[in-house]
Design a protein around this motif. Structure first.
Motif, PDB file in Angstrom:
ATOM      1  N   LYS A   1     -16.956  20.487 -29.548  1.00 36.32           N
ATOM      2  CA  LYS A   1     -18.138  19.663 -29.261  1.00 36.32           C
ATOM      3  C   LYS A   1     -19.166  20.459 -28.460  1.00 36.32           C
ATOM      4  O   LYS A   1     -20.368  20.391 -28.738  1.00 36.32           O
ATOM      5  CB  LYS A   1     -17.734  18.421 -28.472  1.00 36.32           C
ATOM      6  CG  LYS A   1     -17.040  17.371 -29.294  1.00 36.32           C
ATOM      7  CD  LYS A   1     -16.653  16.187 -28.429  1.00 36.32           C
ATOM      8  CE  LYS A   1     -15.862  15.159 -29.212  1.00 36.32           C
ATOM      9  NZ  LYS A   1     -15.427  14.029 -28.389  1.00 36.32           N
TER      10      LYS A   1
ATOM     11  N   ASP B   1     -10.243  15.189 -36.599  1.00 38.11           N
ATOM     12  CA  ASP B   1     -10.943  16.307 -37.231  1.00 38.11           C
ATOM     13  C   ASP B   1     -10.282  17.630 -36.864  1.00 38.11           C
ATOM     14  O   ASP B   1     -10.083  18.504 -37.722  1.00 38.11           O
ATOM     15  CB  ASP B   1     -12.416  16.342 -36.805  1.00 38.11           C
ATOM     16  CG  ASP B   1     -13.211  15.152 -37.308  1.00 38.11           C
ATOM     17  OD1 ASP B   1     -12.868  14.614 -38.382  1.00 38.11           O
ATOM     18  OD2 ASP B   1     -14.169  14.756 -36.613  1.00 38.11           O
TER      19      ASP B   1
ATOM     20  N   MET C   1     -25.445  14.544 -29.775  1.00 39.61           N
ATOM     21  CA  MET C   1     -24.041  14.630 -29.444  1.00 39.61           C
ATOM     22  C   MET C   1     -23.231  14.698 -30.731  1.00 39.61           C
ATOM     23  O   MET C   1     -23.475  13.953 -31.667  1.00 39.61           O
ATOM     24  CB  MET C   1     -23.656  13.403 -28.611  1.00 39.61           C
ATOM     25  CG  MET C   1     -22.311  13.489 -27.967  1.00 39.61           C
ATOM     26  SD  MET C   1     -22.410  14.664 -26.615  1.00 39.61           S
ATOM     27  CE  MET C   1     -20.873  14.392 -25.848  1.00 39.61           C
ATOM     28  N   SER C   2     -22.291  15.602 -30.796  1.00 45.73           N
ATOM     29  CA  SER C   2     -21.488  15.742 -32.003  1.00 45.73           C
ATOM     30  C   SER C   2     -20.386  14.689 -32.041  1.00 45.73           C
ATOM     31  O   SER C   2     -19.993  14.133 -31.026  1.00 45.73           O
ATOM     32  CB  SER C   2     -20.883  17.144 -32.061  1.00 45.73           C
ATOM     33  OG  SER C   2     -19.967  17.313 -31.009  1.00 45.73           O
ATOM     34  N   THR C   3     -19.910  14.432 -33.233  1.00 45.48           N
ATOM     35  CA  THR C   3     -18.887  13.409 -33.397  1.00 45.48           C
ATOM     36  C   THR C   3     -17.590  14.025 -33.917  1.00 45.48           C
ATOM     37  O   THR C   3     -17.052  13.602 -34.928  1.00 45.48           O
ATOM     38  CB  THR C   3     -19.368  12.317 -34.362  1.00 45.48           C
ATOM     39  OG1 THR C   3     -19.709  12.940 -35.611  1.00 45.48           O
ATOM     40  CG2 THR C   3     -20.555  11.567 -33.811  1.00 45.48           C
ATOM     41  N   ILE C   4     -17.092  15.026 -33.236  1.00 45.50           N
ATOM     42  CA  ILE C   4     -15.822  15.656 -33.577  1.00 45.50           C
ATOM     43  C   ILE C   4     -14.708  14.855 -32.923  1.00 45.50           C
ATOM     44  O   ILE C   4     -14.737  14.610 -31.724  1.00 45.50           O
ATOM     45  CB  ILE C   4     -15.773  17.120 -33.084  1.00 45.50           C
ATOM     46  CG1 ILE C   4     -16.910  17.938 -33.686  1.00 45.50           C
ATOM     47  CG2 ILE C   4     -14.429  17.758 -33.386  1.00 45.50           C
ATOM     48  CD1 ILE C   4     -16.827  18.120 -35.173  1.00 45.50           C
ATOM     49  N   THR C   5     -13.741  14.457 -33.722  1.00 44.87           N
ATOM     50  CA  THR C   5     -12.627  13.675 -33.192  1.00 44.87           C
ATOM     51  C   THR C   5     -11.358  14.509 -33.181  1.00 44.87           C
ATOM     52  O   THR C   5     -11.301  15.589 -33.791  1.00 44.87           O
ATOM     53  CB  THR C   5     -12.387  12.415 -34.052  1.00 44.87           C
ATOM     54  OG1 THR C   5     -11.965  12.838 -35.361  1.00 44.87           O
ATOM     55  CG2 THR C   5     -13.640  11.569 -34.153  1.00 44.87           C
TER      56      THR C   5
ATOM     57  N   CYS D   1     -10.913  20.054 -29.126  1.00 43.73           N
ATOM     58  CA  CYS D   1     -11.933  19.079 -29.507  1.00 43.73           C
ATOM     59  C   CYS D   1     -13.129  19.167 -28.558  1.00 43.73           C
ATOM     60  O   CYS D   1     -14.286  19.194 -28.985  1.00 43.73           O
ATOM     61  CB  CYS D   1     -11.338  17.683 -29.508  1.00 43.73           C
ATOM     62  SG  CYS D   1     -12.462  16.405 -30.066  1.00 43.73           S
TER      63      CYS D   1
ATOM     64  N   ASN E   1     -22.920  21.397 -29.721  1.00 41.73           N
ATOM     65  CA  ASN E   1     -24.082  20.989 -28.915  1.00 41.73           C
ATOM     66  C   ASN E   1     -24.936  22.192 -28.527  1.00 41.73           C
ATOM     67  O   ASN E   1     -26.162  22.118 -28.503  1.00 41.73           O
ATOM     68  CB  ASN E   1     -23.632  20.228 -27.670  1.00 41.73           C
ATOM     69  CG  ASN E   1     -23.111  18.845 -28.011  1.00 41.73           C
ATOM     70  OD1 ASN E   1     -23.492  18.262 -29.013  1.00 41.73           O
ATOM     71  ND2 ASN E   1     -22.228  18.326 -27.175  1.00 41.73           N
TER      72      ASN E   1
END
Length: 96
Positions: A33, A8, A1-5, A29, A37
């Motif tokens: 993600k 970001d 799982m990506s951690t794009i906030t 966002c 993924n």
């Protein structure tokens, strides 16, 4: 799982010179993600023994000799076709 906030995405928007409302940032966002993924699925592929492929068509650069070909059209005939000329050259508008 990506951690794009959301932060970001705001940072990317700022770097790109874009102004985005919060609703659009949240939507983007989620999209980013999903894209990351999807790309991460490539990690599951077994690529052992697969050679890198840089070019698939088999084409190569073809060069020709740089030769001047004499033409029956003179410089003066070509200049006569120009809308404007100055000092025996074609005059064109400035391009900046």
């Amino acid at each position: 799982m990506s951690t794009i906030t959301n932060d970001d995405v705001r940072h990317l928007a700022q770097l790109s010179g874009l102004q985005m409302p919060d609703a659009e940032i949240k939507s983007l966002c989620v999209d980013i993600k999903e894209i990351i993924n999807y790309i991460n699925q490539l990690d599951e592929l077994d690529t052992d023994g697969v050679e890198p492929t840089y070019q698939v068509t088999g084409l190569q650069n073809v060069w020709r000799d740089d030769e001047i070909i004499d033409s029956s059209v003179s410089r003066q005939q070509l200049l006569a076709l120009a809308a404007e000329q100055s000092d025996n050259c074609v005059k064109v508008p400035k391009v900046l």
